[in-house]
Design a protein around this motif. Structure first.
Motif, short mmCIF file in Angstrom:
data_model
loop_
_atom_site.label_atom_id
_atom_site.label_comp_id
_atom_site.label_asym_id
_atom_site.label_seq_id
_atom_site.Cartn_x
_atom_site.Cartn_y
_atom_site.Cartn_z
N ALA A 196 0.03 12.01 -4.50
CA ALA A 196 -0.41 12.61 -3.23
C ALA A 196 0.40 13.85 -2.91
CB ALA A 196 -0.29 11.59 -2.11
N ALA A 197 1.70 13.80 -3.17
CA ALA A 197 2.57 14.96 -2.91
C ALA A 197 2.17 16.12 -3.81
CB ALA A 197 4.03 14.58 -3.13
N GLU A 198 1.87 15.82 -5.09
CA GLU A 198 1.45 16.89 -6.01
C GLU A 198 0.14 17.51 -5.56
OE1 GLU A 198 1.50 15.22 -9.93
OE2 GLU A 198 3.68 15.19 -10.02
N LYS A 199 -0.80 16.66 -5.13
CA LYS A 199 -2.08 17.17 -4.65
C LYS A 199 -1.88 17.98 -3.37
CE LYS A 199 -5.14 13.85 -6.79
NZ LYS A 199 -6.15 12.84 -6.62
N THR A 200 -1.00 17.50 -2.50
CA THR A 200 -0.72 18.23 -1.26
C THR A 200 -0.10 19.58 -1.58
OG1 THR A 200 -0.39 16.17 -0.07
CG2 THR A 200 0.51 18.16 0.93
N LYS A 201 0.84 19.59 -2.54
CA LYS A 201 1.48 20.84 -2.94
C LYS A 201 0.44 21.80 -3.51
CE LYS A 201 4.90 22.72 -6.11
NZ LYS A 201 5.75 22.47 -7.25
N ALA A 202 -0.45 21.29 -4.37
CA ALA A 202 -1.50 22.14 -4.93
C ALA A 202 -2.43 22.66 -3.84
CB ALA A 202 -2.30 21.36 -5.98
N GLY A 203 -2.75 21.79 -2.88
CA GLY A 203 -3.60 22.21 -1.76
C GLY A 203 -2.95 23.28 -0.92
N VAL A 204 -1.66 23.11 -0.65
CA VAL A 204 -0.93 24.11 0.14
C VAL A 204 -0.86 25.43 -0.63
CG1 VAL A 204 1.35 24.69 1.07
CG2 VAL A 204 0.38 22.43 1.48
N GLU A 205 -0.59 25.37 -1.94
CA GLU A 205 -0.53 26.59 -2.74
C GLU A 205 -1.89 27.30 -2.75
OE1 GLU A 205 0.86 25.24 -6.52
OE2 GLU A 205 2.96 25.29 -5.92
N GLU A 206 -2.97 26.53 -2.88
CA GLU A 206 -4.31 27.13 -2.86
C GLU A 206 -4.60 27.75 -1.50
OE1 GLU A 206 -9.00 25.90 -3.42
OE2 GLU A 206 -7.45 24.47 -4.05
N ALA A 207 -4.24 27.06 -0.45
CA ALA A 207 -4.46 27.59 0.90
C ALA A 207 -3.64 28.86 1.12
CB ALA A 207 -4.08 26.54 1.94
N ALA A 208 -2.41 28.86 0.61
CA ALA A 208 -1.58 30.05 0.75
C ALA A 208 -2.17 31.22 -0.02
CB ALA A 208 -0.16 29.75 0.25
N ALA A 209 -2.68 30.95 -1.22
CA ALA A 209 -3.29 32.02 -2.02
C ALA A 209 -4.52 32.58 -1.31
CB ALA A 209 -3.65 31.49 -3.40
N LYS A 210 -5.35 31.71 -0.76
CA LYS A 210 -6.54 32.18 -0.06
C LYS A 210 -6.17 32.94 1.22
CE LYS A 210 -9.96 29.08 -1.94
NZ LYS A 210 -10.75 30.06 -2.65
N THR A 211 -5.14 32.46 1.90
CA THR A 211 -4.68 33.16 3.10
C THR A 211 -4.18 34.56 2.74
OG1 THR A 211 -4.05 31.09 4.14
CG2 THR A 211 -3.05 33.09 5.03
N LYS A 212 -3.40 34.64 1.67
CA LYS A 212 -2.89 35.93 1.21
C LYS A 212 -4.05 36.86 0.86
CE LYS A 212 -0.04 37.90 -2.48
NZ LYS A 212 0.75 37.60 -3.68
N GLU A 213 -5.04 36.33 0.14
CA GLU A 213 -6.21 37.11 -0.23
C GLU A 213 -6.95 37.62 1.01
OE1 GLU A 213 -10.49 36.08 -2.27
OE2 GLU A 213 -8.71 35.12 -3.11
N GLY A 214 -7.08 36.75 2.00
CA GLY A 214 -7.76 37.13 3.24
C GLY A 214 -6.99 38.20 4.00
#
Length: 115
Positions: A18-36
């Motif tokens: 769950a922590a790994e999935k959460t970390k991946a989710g946070v990283e994806e969200a950060a990447a999309k936020t940066k892109e936006g």
């Protein structure tokens, strides 16, 4: 006891997953936020550049209008000065009307006479 250890081990693995999935989710969200943010920044910059170019163009147009008006005014003043000098020369007797070059209706000398 083995069952307890096995159960705790499974729970631990679940927490890690769950922590790994959460970390991946946070990283994806950060990447999309940066892109936006970059997208909005680029669009804002394009808008500012367009606005600056529009203001510069309008300023240039206004400067051209003012310059045209100044040139037109200077030409009118010059023509009035020439007319005044001609009238003064005629009135004082320095020249006669026959000595003055013939002008067209607008007051400018014809090309033939000016040459």
């Amino acid at each position: 006891m083995d069952a307890l250890k096995k159960g705790l081990s499974m729970a631990k693995e679940g927490v890690v997953a769950a922590a790994e999935k959460t970390k991946a989710g946070v990283e994806e969200a950060a990447a999309k936020t940066k892109e936006g943010v970059f997208y909005v920044g680029n669009k804002t910059m394009e808008g500012v550049v367009t606005g600056v170019n529009t203001v510069a163009q309008k300023t240039n147009e206004q400067a051209n209008i003012a310059a045209d008006s100044a040139i037109s005014g200077a030409n009118e003043v010059a023509q009035a000065t020439v007319d005044g000098v001609e009238n003064a020369a005629l009135a004082s007797g320095f020249v006669s009307r026959a000595d003055l070059p013939k002008t067209e209706a607008g007051g400018e000398q014809t090309e033939q006479v000016a040459q």
